[in-house]
Design a protein around this motif. Structure first.
Motif, PDB file in Angstrom:
ATOM      1  N   SER A 278      24.849  -2.693 -31.972  1.00  0.00           N
ATOM      2  CA  SER A 278      25.139  -4.127 -32.013  1.00  0.00           C
ATOM      3  C   SER A 278      24.358  -4.907 -30.967  1.00  0.00           C
ATOM      4  N   MET A 279      23.440  -4.267 -30.261  1.00  0.00           N
ATOM      5  CA  MET A 279      22.559  -4.870 -29.262  1.00  0.00           C
ATOM      6  C   MET A 279      23.294  -5.335 -28.003  1.00  0.00           C
ATOM      7  N   SER A 280      24.548  -4.951 -27.847  1.00  0.00           N
ATOM      8  CA  SER A 280      25.275  -5.357 -26.647  1.00  0.00           C
ATOM      9  C   SER A 280      25.095  -4.385 -25.495  1.00  0.00           C
ATOM     10  N   ALA A 281      24.571  -3.186 -25.764  1.00  0.00           N
ATOM     11  CA  ALA A 281      24.300  -2.203 -24.699  1.00  0.00           C
ATOM     12  C   ALA A 281      23.016  -1.464 -25.040  1.00  0.00           C
ATOM     13  N   PRO A 282      21.861  -2.115 -24.946  1.00  0.00           N
ATOM     14  CA  PRO A 282      20.610  -1.462 -25.361  1.00  0.00           C
ATOM     15  C   PRO A 282      20.111  -0.392 -24.413  1.00  0.00           C
ATOM     16  N   HIS A 283      20.753  -0.231 -23.257  1.00  0.00           N
ATOM     17  CA  HIS A 283      20.310   0.772 -22.284  1.00  0.00           C
ATOM     18  C   HIS A 283      20.989   2.119 -22.478  1.00  0.00           C
ATOM     19  N   PHE A 284      21.889   2.254 -23.450  1.00  0.00           N
ATOM     20  CA  PHE A 284      22.553   3.534 -23.663  1.00  0.00           C
ATOM     21  C   PHE A 284      21.540   4.597 -24.093  1.00  0.00           C
ATOM     22  N   PRO A 285      21.581   5.777 -23.497  1.00  0.00           N
ATOM     23  CA  PRO A 285      20.661   6.855 -23.921  1.00  0.00           C
ATOM     24  C   PRO A 285      21.149   7.496 -25.220  1.00  0.00           C
ATOM     25  N   MET A 286      20.655   7.003 -26.339  1.00  0.00           N
ATOM     26  CA  MET A 286      21.213   7.376 -27.628  1.00  0.00           C
ATOM     27  C   MET A 286      20.972   8.834 -27.991  1.00  0.00           C
ATOM     28  N   LYS A 287      19.860   9.393 -27.572  1.00  0.00           N
ATOM     29  CA  LYS A 287      19.615  10.795 -27.922  1.00  0.00           C
ATOM     30  C   LYS A 287      20.678  11.691 -27.309  1.00  0.00           C
ATOM     31  N   LYS A 288      20.998  11.479 -26.062  1.00  0.00           N
ATOM     32  CA  LYS A 288      22.022  12.295 -25.409  1.00  0.00           C
ATOM     33  C   LYS A 288      23.398  12.034 -26.009  1.00  0.00           C
ATOM     34  N   VAL A 289      23.690  10.787 -26.365  1.00  0.00           N
ATOM     35  CA  VAL A 289      24.986  10.471 -26.973  1.00  0.00           C
ATOM     36  C   VAL A 289      25.124  11.177 -28.321  1.00  0.00           C
ATOM     37  N   LEU A 290      24.087  11.131 -29.129  1.00  0.00           N
ATOM     38  CA  LEU A 290      24.146  11.753 -30.456  1.00  0.00           C
ATOM     39  C   LEU A 290      24.224  13.271 -30.361  1.00  0.00           C
ATOM     40  N   LEU A 291      23.463  13.847 -29.441  1.00  0.00           N
ATOM     41  CA  LEU A 291      23.546  15.303 -29.270  1.00  0.00           C
ATOM     42  C   LEU A 291      24.939  15.733 -28.814  1.00  0.00           C
ATOM     43  N   LEU A 292      25.506  14.993 -27.853  1.00  0.00           N
ATOM     44  CA  LEU A 292      26.853  15.332 -27.382  1.00  0.00           C
ATOM     45  C   LEU A 292      27.884  15.116 -28.482  1.00  0.00           C
ATOM     46  N   LEU A 293      27.740  14.064 -29.276  1.00  0.00           N
ATOM     47  CA  LEU A 293      28.666  13.811 -30.380  1.00  0.00           C
ATOM     48  C   LEU A 293      28.587  14.919 -31.421  1.00  0.00           C
ATOM     49  N   TRP A 294      27.376  15.330 -31.765  1.00  0.00           N
ATOM     50  CA  TRP A 294      27.209  16.410 -32.748  1.00  0.00           C
ATOM     51  C   TRP A 294      27.825  17.711 -32.249  1.00  0.00           C
ATOM     52  N   LYS A 295      27.534  18.084 -31.012  1.00  0.00           N
ATOM     53  CA  LYS A 295      28.052  19.344 -30.485  1.00  0.00           C
ATOM     54  C   LYS A 295      29.573  19.284 -30.289  1.00  0.00           C
ATOM     55  N   THR A 296      30.112  18.116 -29.997  1.00  0.00           N
ATOM     56  CA  THR A 296      31.563  17.990 -29.884  1.00  0.00           C
ATOM     57  C   THR A 296      32.234  18.217 -31.238  1.00  0.00           C
ATOM     58  N   LEU A 297      31.692  17.612 -32.286  1.00  0.00           N
ATOM     59  CA  LEU A 297      32.244  17.831 -33.621  1.00  0.00           C
ATOM     60  C   LEU A 297      32.056  19.280 -34.059  1.00  0.00           C
ATOM     61  N   LEU A 298      30.909  19.848 -33.746  1.00  0.00           N
ATOM     62  CA  LEU A 298      30.669  21.247 -34.103  1.00  0.00           C
ATOM     63  C   LEU A 298      31.642  22.171 -33.389  1.00  0.00           C
ATOM     64  N   PHE A 299      31.964  21.853 -32.152  1.00  0.00           N
ATOM     65  CA  PHE A 299      32.887  22.669 -31.370  1.00  0.00           C
ATOM     66  C   PHE A 299      34.328  22.522 -31.858  1.00  0.00           C
ATOM     67  N   THR A 300      34.763  21.285 -32.072  1.00  0.00           N
ATOM     68  CA  THR A 300      36.167  21.045 -32.415  1.00  0.00           C
ATOM     69  C   THR A 300      36.466  21.336 -33.883  1.00  0.00           C
ATOM     70  N   LEU A 301      35.548  20.994 -34.784  1.00  0.00           N
ATOM     71  CA  LEU A 301      35.804  21.200 -36.208  1.00  0.00           C
ATOM     72  C   LEU A 301      35.410  22.593 -36.676  1.00  0.00           C
ATOM     73  N   GLY A 302      34.308  23.117 -36.158  1.00  0.00           N
ATOM     74  CA  GLY A 302      33.832  24.431 -36.582  1.00  0.00           C
ATOM     75  C   GLY A 302      32.526  24.325 -37.341  1.00  0.00           C
ATOM     76  N   GLY A 303      31.744  25.416 -37.304  1.00  0.00           N
ATOM     77  CA  GLY A 303      30.458  25.450 -37.980  1.00  0.00           C
ATOM     78  C   GLY A 303      30.567  25.898 -39.422  1.00  0.00           C
ATOM     79  N   PHE A 304      29.432  26.289 -40.005  1.00  0.00           N
ATOM     80  CA  PHE A 304      29.392  26.640 -41.421  1.00  0.00           C
ATOM     81  C   PHE A 304      30.172  27.918 -41.713  1.00  0.00           C
ATOM     82  N   GLU A 305      30.093  28.896 -40.829  1.00  0.00           N
ATOM     83  CA  GLU A 305      30.859  30.120 -41.064  1.00  0.00           C
ATOM     84  C   GLU A 305      32.357  29.869 -40.931  1.00  0.00           C
ATOM     85  N   GLU A 306      32.754  29.052 -39.959  1.00  0.00           N
ATOM     86  CA  GLU A 306      34.171  28.692 -39.851  1.00  0.00           C
ATOM     87  C   GLU A 306      34.632  27.922 -41.079  1.00  0.00           C
TER      88      GLU A 306
END
Length: 862
Positions: free
Chosen positions: A252-280
């Motif tokens: 929304s352009m209200s926080a353009p300084h957020f490091p999006m790559k790190k946020v997306l990687l952490l979000l992906w790994k958090t969901l992968l950890f809490t929900l489970g991967g393909f074998e789970e």
């Protein structure tokens, strides 16, 4: 001006245009020639699809190459503080109690109000999470100490303290306003956020990966951390929702300084950890079918896909032209020999050869006859005719019709390989056929209309009056009937909607997916749109716009490069940065769709519909509308700068040759992983959705289902784009491309199917069969373009009923108890607005006293 004066500039313009056209034609020819060579020389990719890449690769992608000088800064801040505590000793020499004491000291120092001091302490903690690399000699030692330190940090409560600091940085309006006003944002604007997110990512990724030599206390800590991340413990919502809010705030352009790559990687790994991967997921699916008393799965899809072999790439335009020229020369030589043996003119009229389109296997020419076709069985291959003679399609048939003489048969093909040299191909199809209950009902309805003249609704047991072959067909269909968990969930939801009183309230299990969906539901559309915006900005086919979001805020240095070598390094870093963002978003969306579909099908459908209405289908097709082989084989990496190699070994002098070298692999793991994820997402969005298939296939896309006037249509052809993706010789990617082609073959027309018989054969060999599916000929089109609005509206209505029944308790007023006591109703306190006492007299005069009351009408109302 005279006519003669106009001739010279006109001729010059024509010559210039001709030169440009000739140069453009040469460029196109060279590009097609390069495509032809690349398709013929494309190797088999030894790629194993999984949840993530290796731990070393996943850790290296957290950092950009411009962050490499900060590693030494983290070490210096740690040693500056640790020197006064350890008295000359190293971290690896301390006892377990001394390490805990020092970590507690760092935890207390995080609570100071001075921003600079907090940042120094956070950098010291980051150095511990990175494995105290200055005291390690090898990368294995670094990873081992990183794992020890991460579990120690979690045990001491560092993650909770970091979460509070992260929330403070997100709500820091001063930093957001200053970033908005800055003309150019660089790496320095997100220093605090990058340090905090890096520590949290290292903790999540390290604890998530389980090893065989983990101590029992570590395994217990892993389960506790997993439950903590998935539970609504952080302000009443899971940790992943905080990261989702960062994504929406950035877009929304209200926080353009957020490091999006790190946020997306952490979000992906958090969901992968809490929900489970393909074998789970596969295990959860098996358990879910057992709970619903459904038959077990016919096979393990992961194992089946891993056992598949890749097919030969499709022919390019240049290869087809060369193939036609060879066929034309072969026909002319045979005709000339025949004419020479006869007296008189040739009885064969001259014909223009028909153009045959792409095929999946271009190696069936006579000179390469020994190359085996992976889409044909050994028995058929022994009797196969030479493609120059018998595989010329309609052209060969027309030639035979024009000949009035007897033609001798062509010479026999050269012998195949000896039996000892042959490669053994698996017999049969890789997947067990499936039939839905709906397909059996449709088959019986058609048969009853044909033989009896009336139908029996959804009755699939009564076969009276039907001939014996129909009985055998129904028996075969029932043997392969497959009932999915989604069908059971939809049927159960329909029963709950029809009988809410007798069935009572549904018991909803508090799974991590359920908690996540409940938290995402109010802002679901914003989350989906934000992720697709980031995917569009990171796609290699997107054009840079001035008003687009800047995803390079956490990769661009504060001072731009001066030398050519620095510019090359930054260019590689930027491309790598975009590839990692695409990887994280594609894996995140796929994981979300799969888990929500298993949890409840309508949760999956609402996310799918938001993706469709946000133009996800054209976006994915736009992503694949490129030279996909170049994207997969891109080498945007500098091995000596990757973590942990750069932290342990001495940094060599970088040269232009070392920057262009890359690694020795034929493909980039993350890019191939992203392509497969995007194809799987596209499959999930279009499976059993004939209207969406028509959108993707026939170029009709309705952007807003609420529009009842003139529709907004977007033209987008997908079949050529998907066929180009078959050039990648990787079995799993080809499988999902063929799945997408299968569901739209009936809409592509007969001529396309005739010209792409090798592709049709590959679909038959690799994709699962539906016994009564007419994908190969498709005379009956299941959906029309104008059915899109009705189908999507009906689906949205079912979703809203599901959400209203399960999550919105206020909407169930029809079945709530009613208070009929006048005193209690009038005695309830009603909160009125503050300005009501200023205008209530006017309101009474306008709404009550001036309105006539028809008492007779009130008495007559029920």
């Amino acid at each position: 001006m005279q006519v003669e004066d106009m001739e010279v500039p006109l001729l010059n313009n024509l010559n210039d245009n001709g030169d440009r056209l000739r140069s453009k034609g040469k460029d196109v020819f060279k590009e097609q020639q390069k495509e032809s060579e690349s398709s013929l020389e494309s190797p088999n990719l030894e790629f194993e699809y999984g949840d993530t890449d290796t731990l070393t690769a996943e850790l290296s992608e957290l950092y950009s190459y411009t962050e490499e000088p900060e590693f030494a800064l983290n070490r210096d801040y740690f040693e500056e503080d640790f020197r006064s505590h350890a008295r000359g000793r190293r971290w690896i020499d301390l006892s377990a109690g001394e390490r805990r004491t020092y970590v507690m000291r760092l935890l207390d120092a995080l609570e100071v109000t001075d921003r600079d001091k907090r940042l120094k302490v956070a950098r010291a903690i980051l150095y511990l999470a990175q494995g105290v690399f200055d005291e390690c000699d090898t990368e294995a030692d670094l990873l081992r100490w990183s794992r020890h330190n991460v579990f120690l940090l979690y045990d001491m409560g560092i993650f909770t303290a970091l979460l509070e600091l992260l929330s403070m940085e997100i709500d820091n309006n001063q930093a957001c306003n200053s970033a908005v006003r800055k003309p150019a944002i660089s790496l320095a604007d997100s220093t605090e956020l990058r340090v905090l997110l890096s520590i949290m990512y290292l903790m999540v990724e390290t604890i998530r990966v389980q090893t065989e030599d983990d101590a029992p206390q570590w395994r217990a800590a892993r389960e506790a951390f997993k439950n903590e991340l998935g539970a609504p413990l952080y302000n009443g919502e899971p940790f992943s929702l905080l990261l989702f809010s960062m994504v929406t705030k950035f877009c929304s352009m209200s926080a353009p300084h957020f490091p999006m790559k790190k946020v997306l990687l952490l979000l992906w790994k958090t969901l992968l950890f809490t929900l489970g991967g393909f074998e789970e997921l596969q295990e959860m699916k098996v358990q879910g079918r057992e709970h619903l008393k459904l038959p077990p799965l016919p096979e393990d899809s992961i194992k089946v896909v891993r056992a598949m072999r890749a097919a030969s790439p499709p022919a390019s335009a240049m290869e087809l032209i060369e193939q036609q020229q060879q066929q034309k020369r072969g026909r002319r030589s045979r005709r000339s020999a025949f004419v020479d043996s006869l007296e008189g003119d040739s009885p064969f009229p001259k014909k223009q050869p028909l153009v045959k389109q792409d095929s999946l296997d271009t190696y069936n020419e006579r000179d390469t006859y020994n190359e085996r076709d992976p889409f044909k069985n050994d028995d058929v291959r022994d009797d196969e005719e030479d493609p120059d003679d018998g595989d010329s399609g309609m052209e060969g048939e027309v030639d035979l019709l024009d000949r009035d003489v007897i033609i001798q048969p062509p010479p026999p093909p050269p012998p195949l390989r000896p039996p000892t040299e042959r490669v053994n191909f698996p017999k049969g199809l890789p997947w067990a056929p499936k039939v839905r209950e709906k397909d059996i009902e449709h088959f019986l309805e058609t048969s009853r209309n044909k033989f009896i003249g009336f139908t029996l609704g959804n009755d699939t047991e009564t076969l009276v009056g039907l001939p014996r072959p129909i009985h055998e067909s129904v028996k075969t269909l029932k043997q392969h009937k497959y009932v999915s968990i989604a069908e059971v969930q939809m049927k159960r939801e329909e029963e709950l909607q029809q009988c809410p009183l007798s069935l009572g309230e549904e018991e909803v299990e508090e799974t991590p997916a359920e908690v996540l969906y409940l938290g995402m539901l109010p802002n679901l559309s914003q989350y989906v749109i934000a992720l697709l915006k980031l995917l569009l900005a990171a796609a290699p086919t997107s054009k840079a716009k001035t008003d687009s979001i800047n995803i390079l805020a956490d990769v661009l240095p504060e001072e731009m490069p001066i030398t050519v070598l620095q510019s090359m390094k930054l260019g590689i870093d930027v491309n790598r940065h975009k590839e990692i963002i695409v990887k994280a978003i594609s894996a995140l969306l796929l994981l979300l769709l799969k888990h929500l579909k298993l949890n409840h099908v309508y949760q999956f459908e609402i996310v799918s519909q938001h993706l469709v209405f946000a133009n996800c289908i054209p976006l994915i097709l736009k992503f694949f509308n490129q030279n996909i082989m170049s994207y997969i084989s891109a080498k945007n990496s500098i091995c000596v700068l990757d973590f942990p190699h750069c932290a342990v070994h001495e940094m060599p002098e970088l040269t232009a040759e070392s920057l262009e070298a890359g690694d020795n692999n034929h493909f980039c793991w993350r890019n191939l992983f992203s392509c497969i994820n995007l194809l799987r997402i596209l499959n999930k969005l279009t499976k059993w959705k004939h209207s969406r298939t028509m959108v993707r296939c026939d170029a009709i896309y309705l952007q807003d289902i609420a529009v009842t006037t003139r529709k907004m249509l977007v033209v987008f052809k997908s079949a050529p784009i998907l066929k180009r993706a078959l050039k990648v010789k990787q079995a799993m990617m080809q499988l999902y491309v063929l799945k997408l082609l299968k569901i739209q073959t009936k809409y592509l027309g007969r001529q396309w199917r005739k010209s792409n018989m090798k592709t049709m054969s590959a679909i038959y060999q690799k994709v699962r069969h539906r016994l009564n599916d007419d994908w190969a000929y498709g005379n009956d089109i299941d959906a029309r373009p104008w059915d899109f609005q009705a189908e999507e509206c009906a689906l949205r209505e079912s979703i809203e009923k599901f959400n209203g029944r399960r999550y919105d308790k206020n909407r169930n007023g029809d079945f709530a108890p009613v208070d009929n006591c006048l005193q209690s109703v009038l005695g309830q306190r009603v909160d009125l607005p503050d300005d009501f006492h200023y205008s209530y007299e006017m309101w009474l005069e306008r709404e009550v006293f001036s309105q006539p009351i028809e008492w007779e009408g009130l008495l007559q109302e029920p």
